[in-house]
Write a protein that holds these residues in place. Structure first.
Motif, PDB file in Angstrom:
ATOM      1  N   UNK A   8       0.792  -1.221   0.000  1.00  0.00           N
ATOM      2  CA  UNK A   8       0.000   0.000   0.000  1.00  0.00           C
ATOM      3  C   UNK A   8       0.826   1.273   0.000  1.00  0.00           C
ATOM      4  N   UNK A   9       1.824   1.350   0.891  1.00  0.00           N
ATOM      5  CA  UNK A   9       2.644   2.551   0.990  1.00  0.00           C
ATOM      6  C   UNK A   9       3.455   2.810  -0.267  1.00  0.00           C
ATOM      7  N   UNK A  10       4.070   1.761  -0.803  1.00  0.00           N
ATOM      8  CA  UNK A  10       4.871   1.908  -2.016  1.00  0.00           C
ATOM      9  C   UNK A  10       4.030   2.277  -3.223  1.00  0.00           C
ATOM     10  N   UNK A  11       2.804   1.758  -3.268  1.00  0.00           N
ATOM     11  CA  UNK A  11       1.908   2.083  -4.381  1.00  0.00           C
ATOM     12  C   UNK A  11       1.548   3.564  -4.377  1.00  0.00           C
ATOM     13  N   UNK A  12       1.148   4.090  -3.212  1.00  0.00           N
ATOM     14  CA  UNK A  12       0.798   5.501  -3.115  1.00  0.00           C
ATOM     15  C   UNK A  12       2.002   6.382  -3.437  1.00  0.00           C
ATOM     16  N   UNK A  13       3.170   5.988  -2.946  1.00  0.00           N
ATOM     17  CA  UNK A  13       4.396   6.743  -3.241  1.00  0.00           C
ATOM     18  C   UNK A  13       4.659   6.818  -4.732  1.00  0.00           C
ATOM     19  N   UNK A  14       4.574   5.672  -5.419  1.00  0.00           N
ATOM     20  CA  UNK A  14       4.860   5.638  -6.849  1.00  0.00           C
ATOM     21  C   UNK A  14       3.841   6.446  -7.648  1.00  0.00           C
ATOM     22  N   UNK A  15       2.578   6.412  -7.216  1.00  0.00           N
ATOM     23  CA  UNK A  15       1.548   7.191  -7.911  1.00  0.00           C
ATOM     24  C   UNK A  15       1.837   8.684  -7.774  1.00  0.00           C
ATOM     25  N   UNK A  16       2.178   9.132  -6.568  1.00  0.00           N
ATOM     26  CA  UNK A  16       2.453  10.553  -6.336  1.00  0.00           C
ATOM     27  C   UNK A  16       3.699  11.000  -7.092  1.00  0.00           C
ATOM     28  N   UNK A  17       4.723  10.151  -7.121  1.00  0.00           N
ATOM     29  CA  UNK A  17       5.969  10.499  -7.804  1.00  0.00           C
ATOM     30  C   UNK A  17       5.905  10.245  -9.309  1.00  0.00           C
ATOM     31  N   UNK A  18       4.752   9.778  -9.771  1.00  0.00           N
ATOM     32  CA  UNK A  18       4.580   9.443 -11.192  1.00  0.00           C
ATOM     33  C   UNK A  18       5.601   8.394 -11.641  1.00  0.00           C
ATOM     34  N   UNK A  19       5.868   7.454 -10.755  1.00  0.00           N
ATOM     35  CA  UNK A  19       6.818   6.382 -11.019  1.00  0.00           C
ATOM     36  C   UNK A  19       6.049   5.171 -11.557  1.00  0.00           C
ATOM     37  N   UNK A  20       5.752   5.209 -12.847  1.00  0.00           N
ATOM     38  CA  UNK A  20       4.901   4.184 -13.456  1.00  0.00           C
ATOM     39  C   UNK A  20       5.718   3.258 -14.354  1.00  0.00           C
ATOM     40  N   UNK A  21       5.282   1.971 -14.441  1.00  0.00           N
ATOM     41  CA  UNK A  21       4.261   1.352 -13.594  1.00  0.00           C
ATOM     42  C   UNK A  21       4.778   1.153 -12.166  1.00  0.00           C
ATOM     43  N   UNK A  22       3.851   1.071 -11.215  1.00  0.00           N
ATOM     44  CA  UNK A  22       4.256   0.906  -9.820  1.00  0.00           C
ATOM     45  C   UNK A  22       4.969  -0.420  -9.648  1.00  0.00           C
ATOM     46  N   UNK A  23       5.707  -0.536  -8.545  1.00  0.00           N
ATOM     47  CA  UNK A  23       6.654  -1.638  -8.366  1.00  0.00           C
ATOM     48  C   UNK A  23       6.047  -3.014  -8.584  1.00  0.00           C
ATOM     49  N   UNK A  24       4.884  -3.288  -7.977  1.00  0.00           N
ATOM     50  CA  UNK A  24       4.344  -4.649  -8.049  1.00  0.00           C
ATOM     51  C   UNK A  24       3.692  -4.958  -9.389  1.00  0.00           C
TER      52      UNK A  24
END
Length: 207
Positions: free
Chosen positions: A44-60
């Motif tokens: 959950x935490x890493x997903x929200x972080x990646x979305x905010x940082x526009x780090x796509x696709x998210x890690x998982x």
């Protein structure tokens, strides 16, 4: 170094998945519920972080090893508890502290890689560390640890600032990572052991 960072991130996923599975077990959920809570806690935490940082696709999404590790950790926790005796609340809190330490530093590191300012990097570190646990507790109808009178997010802030400070002093990356994780872990465990908390704010009504 990238491989070590990746492995530490997977370790954090596994540890937080364990805490999610244990929390779901305390609520007597079925195996599907255990898996859902474990995965939400771990990612959950890493997903929200990646979305905010526009780090796509998210890690998982780009690497299904994250889902696999979280699922295996959840199933392994269920089997371990059934074969042994249940884990006490303090054991759950200590496991959570390990995950908190790993994710705080990894979240800060990813923000720095995206050239974010120090304030944003600290926020991303805290967010990566605490959001999964908040989602876990809310879904399981518990007051999240971050909102209780315990040092929790404060430990993340301290670890994140130590990590950034050590990198600024040109300390080797692996040493800065280890020290920062240790700061989060020791601070959190000390708070659990000695019931340390920040001063609370009480607003009294006046007639």
């Amino acid at each position: 170094m990238e491989q070590l960072f990746y492995l530490s991130d997977l370790f954090g996923v596994a540890v937080f998945a364990v805490t999610g599975a244990l929390t779901a077990g305390r609520k007597s959920m079925d195996m599907f519920g255990v898996l859902v809570i474990a995965i939400i806690t771990a990612l959950g935490g890493g997903t929200l972080r990646d979305v905010i940082l526009n780090n796509h696709p998210v890690s998982w999404i780009r690497d299904d090893t994250y889902l696999l590790v979280a699922s295996l950790a959840a199933v392994g926790t269920v089997m371990w508890v059934r074969m042994t005796r249940p884990i006490h609340q303090k054991g759950l809190l200590i496991a959570d502290a390990f995950g908190l330490a790993v994710f705080t530093v990894s979240g800060t590191e990813i923000a720095l890689q995206h050239m974010m300012p120090i304030s944003t990097a600290v926020i991303m570190g805290v967010m990566t560390g605490v959001v999964g646990g908040v989602l876990r507790d809310v879904i399981c109808n518990k007051i999240p640890l971050i909102f209780q009178q315990e040092i929790y997010a404060t430990a993340c802030i301290a670890g994140s600032l130590v990590f950034i400070g050590l990198l600024e002093l040109q300390v080797s990356h692996w040493l800065a990572t280890g020290i920062a994780m240790l700061v989060v872990l020791v601070t959190r465990i000390a708070a659990i052991h000695w019931h340390l908390s920040l001063p609370s704010f009480h607003l009294l009504d006046r007639d």
